[in-house]
Write an enzyme that holds these catalytic residues in place. Structure first.
Site, PDB file in Angstrom:
ATOM      1  N   SER A   1       0.840  -1.208   0.000  1.00 62.14           N
ATOM      2  CA  SER A   1       0.000   0.000   0.000  1.00 62.14           C
ATOM      3  C   SER A   1       0.875   1.258   0.000  1.00 62.14           C
ATOM      4  O   SER A   1       1.848   1.359   0.748  1.00 62.14           O
ATOM      5  CB  SER A   1      -0.897   0.005   1.239  1.00 62.14           C
ATOM      6  OG  SER A   1      -1.523   1.273   1.359  1.00 62.14           O
TER       7      SER A   1
ATOM      8  N   LYS B   1     -14.257  -3.423   2.143  1.00 65.21           N
ATOM      9  CA  LYS B   1     -15.035  -2.185   1.955  1.00 65.21           C
ATOM     10  C   LYS B   1     -16.541  -2.355   2.177  1.00 65.21           C
ATOM     11  O   LYS B   1     -17.216  -1.423   2.613  1.00 65.21           O
ATOM     12  CB  LYS B   1     -14.807  -1.614   0.552  1.00 65.21           C
ATOM     13  CG  LYS B   1     -13.430  -1.001   0.360  1.00 65.21           C
ATOM     14  CD  LYS B   1     -13.335  -0.350  -1.009  1.00 65.21           C
ATOM     15  CE  LYS B   1     -11.940   0.194  -1.227  1.00 65.21           C
ATOM     16  NZ  LYS B   1     -11.833   1.022  -2.429  1.00 65.21           N
TER      17      LYS B   1
ATOM     18  N   ASP C   1     -13.985   7.285  -2.716  1.00 64.95           N
ATOM     19  CA  ASP C   1     -13.514   6.777  -4.019  1.00 64.95           C
ATOM     20  C   ASP C   1     -14.209   7.490  -5.183  1.00 64.95           C
ATOM     21  O   ASP C   1     -13.554   7.947  -6.114  1.00 64.95           O
ATOM     22  CB  ASP C   1     -13.779   5.268  -4.131  1.00 64.95           C
ATOM     23  CG  ASP C   1     -12.831   4.458  -3.269  1.00 64.95           C
ATOM     24  OD1 ASP C   1     -11.677   4.894  -3.064  1.00 64.95           O
ATOM     25  OD2 ASP C   1     -13.245   3.386  -2.797  1.00 64.95           O
TER      26      ASP C   1
END
Ligand code: ATR
Length: 278
Positions: free
Chosen positions: A15, A66, A102
């Site tokens: 990440s 998520k 997002d």
């Protein structure tokens, strides 16, 4: 006391979120640290309980958590409920509140290179990423959206679920290819073209509209075959670094009230990926 933030996901070792958030903390004079936590699906519940117990100030949520995190939070903003996914959590006086940055991150980034009002936009793909992007793009005034997907029924379902038939159509990939010249903006949300299958392209391009904008959410490689071919045909192109930076910046703003320098975030990510094309 130093504030603590992080990201939970699996895989998470690569990440780039710690890199850009820790830098943004320094740049903005926030005494905080951001750490990547590897969390498997069967540990998600315990991980969230741990976040609460330790009083962690906020965290990002990535694949595969998520959706599953939603019922574990105290409240979730409407957009994230609609999208069905949370990527940012803030701890407000012990209450965990979920957001989705997002879709907004993608649209904010796209607006740096494209006017959206009244434009004809093609979305390629109908998975999780497309869902957040479709929901958010649909809020733009006068926009007309076509969604094409290998599995057309998924695009159809997405439009029905959001009751957006008035401004959106589901079409086949072949149809999208044959109408390519009508699109002002093309948004690529699938994994087609991602490393290691860098020679794949979701659909043939020729010909495209003059001054068309092509945005691909992939950032590995920095320039997908789709973007390379679109650029050669005269399009303005944008890779996935831009969305990545903006979704992070919006999360940072939720946590700190400060909006960080997105150009700096993009530069850091680009350097980290060792690329020359942005
Ligand atoms: P994400 O959360 O990253 O969007 P996803 O929900 O699994 O991931 O969605 C992946 C998207 O990429 C879908 O639109 C998928 O098409 P299908 O719905 O037909 O599966 C698309 N996709 C993945 N691999 C593909 C391939 N080889 N060719 C065409 N489309 C592909």
């Amino acid at each position: 006391m130093k504030r603590l933030y992080g990201v939970i996901g699996s895989p998470i070792a690569h990440s780039m979120s710690p890199l850009i958030h820790n830098d943004a903390f320094l740049q903005n004079g926030v005494d905080a640290h951001y750490h990547a936590f590897h969390v498997e699906p069967d540990q998600l519940k315990q991980a969230v309980a741990g976040m609460r117990a330790l009083g962690i100030d906020g965290f990002n949520v990535t694949i595969p958590h998520k959706e599953a995190i939603i019922p574990l939070l105290d409240s979730v903003e409407d957009a994230a409920i609609q999208i069905g996914a949370v990527n940012t959590v803030v701890n407000k006086n012990g209450k965990l509140i979920g957001y989705n940055t997002d879709g907004r991150g993608f649209v904010e980034a796209l607006k740096e290179v494209a006017e959206l009002k009244g434009k004809h936009v093609l979305i390629i793909g109908a998975g999780g990423a497309a869902r957040a992007i479709f929901y958010t793009l649909a809020l733009e005034e006068g926009i007309q959206l076509d969604i094409c997907n290998r599995t057309v029924s998924k695009a159809e379902d997405l439009i029905k679920e959001f009751s957006l038939e008035r401004i959106a159509r589901s079409i086949t990939v072949d149809q999208a290819a044959s109408e390519m010249q009508s699109y002002d903006v093309v948004v690529q949300t699938t994994s087609v073209g991602m490393f290691p299958k860098v020679n794949d392209i979701p659909l043939p391009l020729k010909p495209i509209k003059q001054h068309a904008v092509f945005s691909d959410i992939i950032y590995n490689p920095l320039e997908t075959r789709l973007l390379r071919e679109a650029k050669a045909l005269g399009a303005i192109t944008q890779n996935g670094i831009h969305m990545f930076a903006y979704q992070a910046a919006l999360a940072f703003e939720i946590w700190t009230g400060k909006f960080p320098d997105t150009d700096r975030m993009k530069k850091l990510v680009k350097e980290h990926l060792g690329g020359k094309t942005c």
